[in-house]
Design a protein around this motif. Structure first.
Motif, PDB file in Angstrom:
ATOM      1  N   ARG A 104     -84.656  12.054  15.037  1.00 17.44           N
ATOM      2  CA  ARG A 104     -85.555  10.760  14.694  1.00 17.44           C
ATOM      3  C   ARG A 104     -85.680  11.382  13.302  1.00 17.44           C
ATOM      4  NH1 ARG A 104     -89.968  10.986  19.753  1.00 17.44           N
ATOM      5  NH2 ARG A 104     -88.429  11.059  21.272  1.00 17.44           N
ATOM      6  N   LYS A 105     -84.905  11.479  12.455  1.00 20.05           N
ATOM      7  CA  LYS A 105     -85.812  11.507  10.379  1.00 20.05           C
ATOM      8  C   LYS A 105     -85.440  11.150  10.273  1.00 20.05           C
ATOM      9  CE  LYS A 105     -86.869  16.339  10.575  1.00 20.05           C
ATOM     10  NZ  LYS A 105     -86.714  17.929   9.695  1.00 20.05           N
ATOM     11  N   ALA A 106     -85.877  10.213   9.390  1.00 20.13           N
ATOM     12  CA  ALA A 106     -86.017   8.806   8.447  1.00 20.13           C
ATOM     13  C   ALA A 106     -83.957   8.950   7.976  1.00 20.13           C
ATOM     14  CB  ALA A 106     -86.908   8.806   6.970  1.00 20.13           C
ATOM     15  N   LEU A 109     -93.974  19.810  19.579  1.00 23.95           N
ATOM     16  CA  LEU A 109     -94.658  19.354  20.106  1.00 23.95           C
ATOM     17  C   LEU A 109     -95.798  19.530  19.313  1.00 23.95           C
ATOM     18  CD1 LEU A 109     -96.706  18.787  22.227  1.00 23.95           C
ATOM     19  CD2 LEU A 109     -96.664  21.447  23.079  1.00 23.95           C
ATOM     20  N   ASN A 110     -96.278  18.096  18.118  1.00 24.16           N
ATOM     21  CA  ASN A 110     -96.858  17.999  17.304  1.00 24.16           C
ATOM     22  C   ASN A 110     -98.267  17.614  18.124  1.00 24.16           C
ATOM     23  OD1 ASN A 110     -95.599  18.375  15.212  1.00 24.16           O
ATOM     24  ND2 ASN A 110     -94.058  16.324  15.260  1.00 24.16           N
ATOM     25  N   VAL A 111     -99.315  18.674  17.568  1.00 24.57           N
ATOM     26  CA  VAL A 111    -100.877  18.204  18.240  1.00 24.57           C
ATOM     27  C   VAL A 111    -101.482  18.051  16.893  1.00 24.57           C
ATOM     28  CG1 VAL A 111    -102.677  19.363  19.340  1.00 24.57           C
ATOM     29  CG2 VAL A 111    -100.021  20.388  19.061  1.00 24.57           C
ATOM     30  N   ILE A 126     -92.458  32.380  13.794  1.00 23.29           N
ATOM     31  CA  ILE A 126     -93.540  31.596  13.137  1.00 23.29           C
ATOM     32  C   ILE A 126     -92.618  30.610  12.142  1.00 23.29           C
ATOM     33  CG2 ILE A 126     -94.671  31.681  10.434  1.00 23.29           C
ATOM     34  CD1 ILE A 126     -96.029  34.319  11.345  1.00 23.29           C
ATOM     35  N   ASN A 127     -92.578  29.414  12.448  1.00 25.11           N
ATOM     36  CA  ASN A 127     -91.809  28.411  11.616  1.00 25.11           C
ATOM     37  C   ASN A 127     -91.847  28.075  10.874  1.00 25.11           C
ATOM     38  OD1 ASN A 127     -90.075  26.833  10.963  1.00 25.11           O
ATOM     39  ND2 ASN A 127     -90.846  25.558  12.811  1.00 25.11           N
ATOM     40  N   ASP A 128     -91.325  28.506   9.742  1.00 22.17           N
ATOM     41  CA  ASP A 128     -92.478  28.196   8.089  1.00 22.17           C
ATOM     42  C   ASP A 128     -91.686  27.560   7.622  1.00 22.17           C
ATOM     43  OD1 ASP A 128     -93.859  28.928   5.939  1.00 22.17           O
ATOM     44  OD2 ASP A 128     -92.641  30.602   6.137  1.00 22.17           O
ATOM     45  N   ASP A 164    -100.571  11.857  13.102  1.00 25.49           N
ATOM     46  CA  ASP A 164    -100.412  11.840  12.261  1.00 25.49           C
ATOM     47  C   ASP A 164     -98.860  12.090  11.702  1.00 25.49           C
ATOM     48  OD1 ASP A 164    -100.489  13.717  10.925  1.00 25.49           O
ATOM     49  OD2 ASP A 164    -100.865  13.209   9.401  1.00 25.49           O
ATOM     50  N   SER A 165     -98.014  12.978  12.598  1.00 28.54           N
ATOM     51  CA  SER A 165     -96.640  13.271  12.800  1.00 28.54           C
ATOM     52  C   SER A 165     -95.289  11.944  12.738  1.00 28.54           C
ATOM     53  CB  SER A 165     -96.118  13.552  13.554  1.00 28.54           C
ATOM     54  OG  SER A 165     -97.023  14.928  13.301  1.00 28.54           O
ATOM     55  N   PHE A 166     -94.599  12.223  11.942  1.00 26.78           N
ATOM     56  CA  PHE A 166     -93.348  10.094  11.204  1.00 26.78           C
ATOM     57  C   PHE A 166     -93.140   9.937  13.448  1.00 26.78           C
ATOM     58  CE2 PHE A 166     -88.886  11.739  12.381  1.00 26.78           C
ATOM     59  CZ  PHE A 166     -88.779  12.376  12.633  1.00 26.78           C
ATOM     60  N   ILE A 186     -94.900  29.239  16.251  1.00 29.76           N
ATOM     61  CA  ILE A 186     -95.919  27.939  15.286  1.00 29.76           C
ATOM     62  C   ILE A 186     -95.762  27.483  14.252  1.00 29.76           C
ATOM     63  CG2 ILE A 186     -96.464  30.098  14.295  1.00 29.76           C
ATOM     64  CD1 ILE A 186     -99.180  27.454  15.031  1.00 29.76           C
ATOM     65  N   ASP A 187     -95.962  26.314  13.760  1.00 30.41           N
ATOM     66  CA  ASP A 187     -95.079  25.525  12.800  1.00 30.41           C
ATOM     67  C   ASP A 187     -95.978  25.296  11.810  1.00 30.41           C
ATOM     68  OD1 ASP A 187     -93.853  23.660  10.629  1.00 30.41           O
ATOM     69  OD2 ASP A 187     -93.259  22.127  12.859  1.00 30.41           O
ATOM     70  N   THR A 188     -96.825  26.243  11.118  1.00 28.78           N
ATOM     71  CA  THR A 188     -98.016  26.535   9.897  1.00 28.78           C
ATOM     72  C   THR A 188     -96.929  26.984   8.364  1.00 28.78           C
ATOM     73  OG1 THR A 188    -100.225  26.414   9.624  1.00 28.78           O
ATOM     74  CG2 THR A 188     -98.333  28.252  10.508  1.00 28.78           C
ATOM     75  N   VAL A 217     -81.610  24.090  12.947  1.00 28.07           N
ATOM     76  CA  VAL A 217     -80.835  22.860  12.175  1.00 28.07           C
ATOM     77  C   VAL A 217     -81.965  21.643  12.523  1.00 28.07           C
ATOM     78  CG1 VAL A 217     -79.375  20.884  11.384  1.00 28.07           C
ATOM     79  CG2 VAL A 217     -78.690  23.354  11.337  1.00 28.07           C
ATOM     80  N   GLY A 218     -83.205  20.854  11.857  1.00 30.62           N
ATOM     81  CA  GLY A 218     -83.916  20.210  12.389  1.00 30.62           C
ATOM     82  C   GLY A 218     -83.435  18.419  11.986  1.00 30.62           C
ATOM     83  N   THR A 219     -82.716  17.693  12.389  1.00 31.39           N
ATOM     84  CA  THR A 219     -82.263  16.720  12.375  1.00 31.39           C
ATOM     85  C   THR A 219     -83.642  15.055  13.009  1.00 31.39           C
ATOM     86  OG1 THR A 219     -80.667  16.114  13.156  1.00 31.39           O
ATOM     87  CG2 THR A 219     -80.131  16.865  11.588  1.00 31.39           C
ATOM     88  N   SER A 266     -99.092  17.653   9.593  1.00 34.74           N
ATOM     89  CA  SER A 266     -97.532  17.719   9.547  1.00 34.74           C
ATOM     90  C   SER A 266     -96.786  17.017   8.155  1.00 34.74           C
ATOM     91  CB  SER A 266     -97.712  15.357   9.693  1.00 34.74           C
ATOM     92  OG  SER A 266     -96.517  14.627   9.753  1.00 34.74           O
ATOM     93  N   THR A 267     -95.798  16.944   8.214  1.00 34.65           N
ATOM     94  CA  THR A 267     -95.083  17.894   7.021  1.00 34.65           C
ATOM     95  C   THR A 267     -94.928  16.442   6.530  1.00 34.65           C
ATOM     96  OG1 THR A 267     -93.305  18.595   7.601  1.00 34.65           O
ATOM     97  CG2 THR A 267     -94.997  20.364   7.283  1.00 34.65           C
ATOM     98  N   ARG A 268     -94.294  15.423   7.034  1.00 30.32           N
ATOM     99  CA  ARG A 268     -94.225  14.295   6.764  1.00 30.32           C
ATOM    100  C   ARG A 268     -94.333  14.328   4.941  1.00 30.32           C
ATOM    101  NH1 ARG A 268     -97.261  10.083   6.248  1.00 30.32           N
ATOM    102  NH2 ARG A 268     -99.190   9.761   8.284  1.00 30.32           N
TER     103      ARG A 268
HETATM  104  N1  HH2 Z   1     -89.267  19.595  10.001  1.00 34.12           N
HETATM  105  C1  HH2 Z   1     -90.619  19.043  10.356  1.00 34.12           C
HETATM  106  C2  HH2 Z   1     -91.359  19.684  10.368  1.00 34.12           C
HETATM  107  N2  HH2 Z   1     -91.488  21.290  10.994  1.00 34.12           N
HETATM  108  N3  HH2 Z   1     -89.249  23.029  10.866  1.00 34.12           N
HETATM  109  C3  HH2 Z   1     -88.168  23.610  10.458  1.00 34.12           C
HETATM  110  N4  HH2 Z   1     -87.719  24.378  11.014  1.00 34.12           N
HETATM  111  N5  HH2 Z   1     -87.346  22.415  10.620  1.00 34.12           N
HETATM  112  C4  HH2 Z   1     -87.459  21.421  10.455  1.00 34.12           C
HETATM  113  O1  HH2 Z   1     -86.362  20.908  10.046  1.00 34.12           O
HETATM  114  C5  HH2 Z   1     -89.113  20.841  10.497  1.00 34.12           C
HETATM  115  C6  HH2 Z   1     -89.696  21.646  10.438  1.00 34.12           C
HETATM  116  C7  HH2 Z   1     -91.105  17.907  10.058  1.00 34.12           C
HETATM  117  O2  HH2 Z   1     -91.038  17.014  11.710  1.00 34.12           O
HETATM  118  P1  HH2 Z   1     -91.780  16.689  13.203  1.00 34.12           P
HETATM  119  O3  HH2 Z   1     -92.556  17.994  12.611  1.00 34.12           O
HETATM  120  O4  HH2 Z   1     -91.279  16.571  13.534  1.00 34.12           O
HETATM  121  O5  HH2 Z   1     -92.635  15.498  12.138  1.00 34.12           O
HETATM  122  P2  HH2 Z   1     -94.079  16.410  11.013  1.00 34.12           P
HETATM  123  O6  HH2 Z   1     -93.694  16.280   9.795  1.00 34.12           O
HETATM  124  O7  HH2 Z   1     -94.715  14.400  10.780  1.00 34.12           O
HETATM  125  O8  HH2 Z   1     -95.324  16.441  12.145  1.00 34.12           O
END
Ligand code: HH2
Length: 282
Positions: A207-209, A16-18, A107-109, A21-23, A88-90, A203-205, A56-58
């Motif tokens: 929709r990736k490039a 859930l990307n709030v 914490i998703n780091d 600009d996430s990919f 939380i992805d930060t 593992v996070g694949t 976004s981490t792209r």
């Molecule tokens: N990939 C992204 C972001 N966070 N976290 C983990 N643990 N593993 C991953 O592979 C991972 C991650 C990138 O994907 P996304 O969140 O869809 O895009 P963006 O970074 O552009 O928001």
């Protein structure tokens, strides 16, 4: 007879990307209400964890100031955390702290550096491998042995986190973070080496490039983001078959269905009457 519950399958973490600009889903859930609605939808689809991110981490993504990242994620976490486990992805300590205060318990780091926050707050931690920073990480990634180097770094960080008192430590190879297409494929092929560390693997694949590039049309144009479900499901299924305990995905319903089938014994617990029905399409 047990039914198809999460006890019988690996975990599915819904993305859930709030963010604007996430990919993949950039802009789709940028408003708080839209983000909460998407979170509720993912819960209905079977997500075990909803992973809320405000930056976004792209490659080339804009750095978001702490205040803005908090404005994006905190209300969403507050709304969803009574209903589902929230991560939380930060990469920012202050955001991780505030997210935990708002109800996140993981914490998703992607920087694999925030274990002190997890230790202090008594929550779980995902250590993801990345090489370099988002702006430049895809410029010319190089490894002598990508599987060994990723495993070594993650095992070292996981050991530090455990020593600091973090009880739940996940490791993640960081598909697409400072990796070529071949590196990503090598990591997927060598996932058992990560599983063998004894730490649960995520593992996070999704929709990736690299999936788009591998599925390019005859003209060489990569498959667009929204046409990558087959590759996303195939790689998620592969990862689960190799022993990953969780996959991080955009397409929750489809992945939950795949996860239910991976490793399911033909006559073991969990086989329901409906599964034994031979009628096609019933
Ligand atoms: N990939 C992204 C972001 N966070 N976290 C983990 N643990 N593993 C991953 O592979 C991972 C991650 C990138 O994907 P996304 O969140 O869809 O895009 P963006 O970074 O552009 O928001």
């Amino acid at each position: 007879m047990p039914d198809a519950t999460t006890e019988e399958r690996a975990l599915v973490m819904g993305i859930l990307n709030v963010t604007p600009d996430s990919f993949s889903d950039g802009g789709s859930w940028f408003e708080t209400e839209q983000a909460i609605a998407r979170g509720l939808e993912m819960i209905a689809e079977g997500a075990d964890i909803v992973d809320v991110g405000g930056e976004s981490t792209r490659p080339g993504a804009v750095v978001v100031p702490v205040g803005e990242e908090l404005r994006r994620v905190v209300p969403v976490i507050e709304a969803l955390s009574p209903r589902v486990r929230v991560s939380i992805d930060t990469t920012k300590e202050a955001v991780a702290e505030a997210a935990v205060a708002a109800g996140a318990t993981l914490i998703n780091d992607v920087s694999a550096s925030l274990w002190p926050v997890a230790a202090r707050r008594g929550v779980g931690w995902v250590a993801m491998h990345r090489a370099g920073m988002p702006a430049t990480m895809q410029d010319d990634p190089h490894y002598d042995d990508v599987v060994a180097e990723v495993r070594e770094l993650l095992a070292e960080r996981a050991a530090r986190a455990a020593a600091a008192g973090v009880e739940e430590v996940w490791i993640d190879p960081g598909i697409g973070f400072g990796k070529t297409v071949d590196h990503n494929l090598e990591l997927l092929a060598g996932l058992d080496a990560l599983v063998a560390t004894g730490h649960p693997v995520v593992v996070g694949t999704s929709r990736k490039a690299f999936l788009g590039r591998l599925a390019a049309g005859p003209d060489g144009v990569p498959a667009p983001v929204n046409d990558r479900l087959p590759g996303s499901l195939a790689t998620a299924t592969w990862a689960l078959q190799q022993g990953a305990g969780m996959v991080r995905v955009h397409d929750v319903a489809a992945t939950v269905q795949a996860a239910l089938l991976v490793g399911r014994p033909s006559d073991g617990p969990g086989v329901t009457g409906a599964m034994l029905d031979t009628e096609v399409g019933s």
